[in-house]
Design an enzyme around this catalytic site. Structure first.
Site, PDB file in Angstrom:
ATOM      1  N   ASP A   1       4.621   4.001  -2.678  1.00 46.18           N
ATOM      2  CA  ASP A   1       4.853   2.420  -2.121  1.00 46.18           C
ATOM      3  C   ASP A   1       5.396   1.741  -3.030  1.00 46.18           C
ATOM      4  O   ASP A   1       5.446   1.829  -4.157  1.00 46.18           O
ATOM      5  CB  ASP A   1       3.083   2.247  -2.349  1.00 46.18           C
ATOM      6  CG  ASP A   1       2.472   2.925  -3.415  1.00 46.18           C
ATOM      7  OD1 ASP A   1       2.862   3.219  -4.069  1.00 46.18           O
ATOM      8  OD2 ASP A   1       1.230   3.175  -3.393  1.00 46.18           O
TER       9      ASP A   1
ATOM     10  N   ASN B   1     -11.419   4.343  -2.910  1.00 44.80           N
ATOM     11  CA  ASN B   1     -11.888   4.292  -1.534  1.00 44.80           C
ATOM     12  C   ASN B   1     -11.288   5.272  -0.835  1.00 44.80           C
ATOM     13  O   ASN B   1     -12.103   5.458   1.184  1.00 44.80           O
ATOM     14  CB  ASN B   1     -11.557   3.469  -1.030  1.00 44.80           C
ATOM     15  CG  ASN B   1     -10.357   2.939  -0.786  1.00 44.80           C
ATOM     16  OD1 ASN B   1      -9.410   3.702  -1.238  1.00 44.80           O
ATOM     17  ND2 ASN B   1     -10.142   1.727   0.114  1.00 44.80           N
TER      18      ASN B   1
ATOM     19  N   HIS C   1      -7.857   6.137  -0.503  1.00 44.60           N
ATOM     20  CA  HIS C   1      -6.368   6.338  -0.036  1.00 44.60           C
ATOM     21  C   HIS C   1      -5.466   6.989  -1.083  1.00 44.60           C
ATOM     22  O   HIS C   1      -5.941   7.515  -2.072  1.00 44.60           O
ATOM     23  CB  HIS C   1      -6.425   4.316  -0.204  1.00 44.60           C
ATOM     24  CG  HIS C   1      -6.145   3.226  -1.092  1.00 44.60           C
ATOM     25  ND1 HIS C   1      -6.469   2.792  -1.537  1.00 44.60           N
ATOM     26  CD2 HIS C   1      -5.499   4.390  -2.204  1.00 44.60           C
ATOM     27  CE1 HIS C   1      -6.256   2.339  -2.764  1.00 44.60           C
ATOM     28  NE2 HIS C   1      -5.541   3.331  -3.513  1.00 44.60           N
TER      29      HIS C   1
ATOM     30  N   GLU D   1      -4.865   3.614   3.349  1.00 45.81           N
ATOM     31  CA  GLU D   1      -6.015   2.345   3.722  1.00 45.81           C
ATOM     32  C   GLU D   1      -7.008   3.236   4.346  1.00 45.81           C
ATOM     33  O   GLU D   1      -6.780   4.285   5.573  1.00 45.81           O
ATOM     34  CB  GLU D   1      -6.139   1.153   3.902  1.00 45.81           C
ATOM     35  CG  GLU D   1      -5.879   0.420   2.484  1.00 45.81           C
ATOM     36  CD  GLU D   1      -6.537   0.487   1.012  1.00 45.81           C
ATOM     37  OE1 GLU D   1      -7.268   1.190   1.090  1.00 45.81           O
ATOM     38  OE2 GLU D   1      -6.537  -1.227   0.321  1.00 45.81           O
TER      39      GLU D   1
HETATM   40  C1  GLP Z   1      -2.825   2.105  -6.624  1.00 41.59           C
HETATM   41  C2  GLP Z   1      -1.720   3.419  -5.488  1.00 41.59           C
HETATM   42  C3  GLP Z   1      -2.061   4.491  -5.749  1.00 41.59           C
HETATM   43  C4  GLP Z   1      -2.540   5.271  -6.714  1.00 41.59           C
HETATM   44  C5  GLP Z   1      -3.830   4.497  -7.054  1.00 41.59           C
HETATM   45  C6  GLP Z   1      -4.787   5.063  -8.004  1.00 41.59           C
HETATM   46  O1  GLP Z   1      -3.580   1.900  -5.347  1.00 41.59           O
HETATM   47  N1  GLP Z   1      -0.945   2.568  -4.631  1.00 41.59           N
HETATM   48  O2  GLP Z   1      -1.131   5.539  -4.791  1.00 41.59           O
HETATM   49  O3  GLP Z   1      -2.817   7.174  -7.105  1.00 41.59           O
HETATM   50  O4  GLP Z   1      -3.582   2.888  -7.496  1.00 41.59           O
HETATM   51  O5  GLP Z   1      -4.903   3.630  -9.261  1.00 41.59           O
HETATM   52  P1  GLP Z   1      -4.791   4.831 -10.900  1.00 41.59           P
HETATM   53  O6  GLP Z   1      -4.473   6.411 -10.923  1.00 41.59           O
HETATM   54  O7  GLP Z   1      -4.819   3.592 -11.382  1.00 41.59           O
HETATM   55  O8  GLP Z   1      -6.735   5.049 -10.075  1.00 41.59           O
END
Ligand code: GLP
EC number: 3.5.99.6
Length: 237
Positions: free
Chosen positions: A62, A128, A130, A135
């Site tokens: 993404d 959440n 995702h 989402e």
């Molecule tokens: C973002 C990304 C996700 C990732 C998530 C978790 O929202 N789009 O792909 O898994 O963050 O982030 P973290 O590893 O900092 O908790």
């Protein structure tokens, strides 16, 4: 879904690194990459190896809409800084969040995925549930698309920005169907903040309300957890 639990993020990262390096050495062609804080140590370990990745293509999950690749908060920037500038990948694909025609960019990206089927997809999860930026409520049939970020995701990700208003409201993300197309998926989740979503992902029925539950339907998914993230799981799993 295979679930591996480790005492702390360091040990969990080591297990993830062992799997990734084994696959790379075995001639994996395409690896799917994630951003966020969770895989940072994994990328640090990878960039300090001499594994030849000159035949390996990467595809990222993404990118925020509206951030230039040179913007330090963009996922293009993150990937360059954490991995790409150290390793000689054959090609690296990250969505372009400033494409003039975002719909076309999504189609173009989905085309890359068709031409480069992902052998191993590294995934993280939002608090959440995702995956990528899919989402809660996103269709399991979704392909690469523009996602509206929920207030809770913008809140969770505001720590990377100076001001909350700077957190983009939209992102380009591989869809759930695009993610599930990977031959193997490796989900990493660390910390107490993920414990509830991890419990749902593993112990609750599959539902679009928690996108990560879709991994229960994948035939080759491995979940790597530290104790804090695993703390709400039923013991017998
Ligand atoms: C973002 C990304 C996700 C990732 C998530 C978790 O929202 N789009 O792909 O898994 O963050 O982030 P973290 O590893 O900092 O908790």
């Amino acid at each position: 879904m295979k679930v591996l639990r480790f005492a702390n993020p360091e040990e969990a990262t080591k297990a993830a690194f062992d799997i990734v390096s084994k696959r790379l050495e075995a001639g994996l062609k395409t690896i799917g990459l994630a951003t966020g804080s969770t895989p940072l140590k994994l990328y640090e370990k990878l960039r300090n190896t001499n594994i030849d990745v000159s035949q390996v293509t990467t595809v990222n999950l993404d990118e925020y809409v509206g951030l230039e690749p040179a913007d330090p908060q963009s996922y293009n920037y993150y990937m360059n800084e954490e991995l790409f500038k150290y390793m000689n990948f054959a090609a690296t694909y990250v969505p372009n969040g400033v494409a003039e025609d975002l719909e076309k960019e999504c189609e173009r990206y989905e085309g890359f995925l068709r031409n480069h089927p992902v052998d191993l997809q590294i995934l993280g999860m939002g608090p959440n549930g995702h995956i990528g930026f899919n989402e809660p409520g996103t269709s399991f049939d979704s392909v690469t698309h523009i996602a509206e970020l929920t207030p809770s995701t913008r809140d969770a990700n505001k720590r990377f920005f100076d001001k909350e208003e700077e957190v983009p409201t939209r992102a380009i993300t591989m869809g759930i169907s695009s993610i599930m197309g990977a031959k193997e998926i490796m989900m990493l989740a660390f910390g107490e903040g993920k414990a509830e979503a991890v419990r749902t992902m593993i112990d609750a029925p599959v539902t679009v309300d928690c996108p990560a539950t879709v991994l229960q339907n994948h035939s080759n998914a491995i979940v790597i957890l530290d104790e804090a993230a695993a703390s709400k799981l039923q013991r017998n799993k």
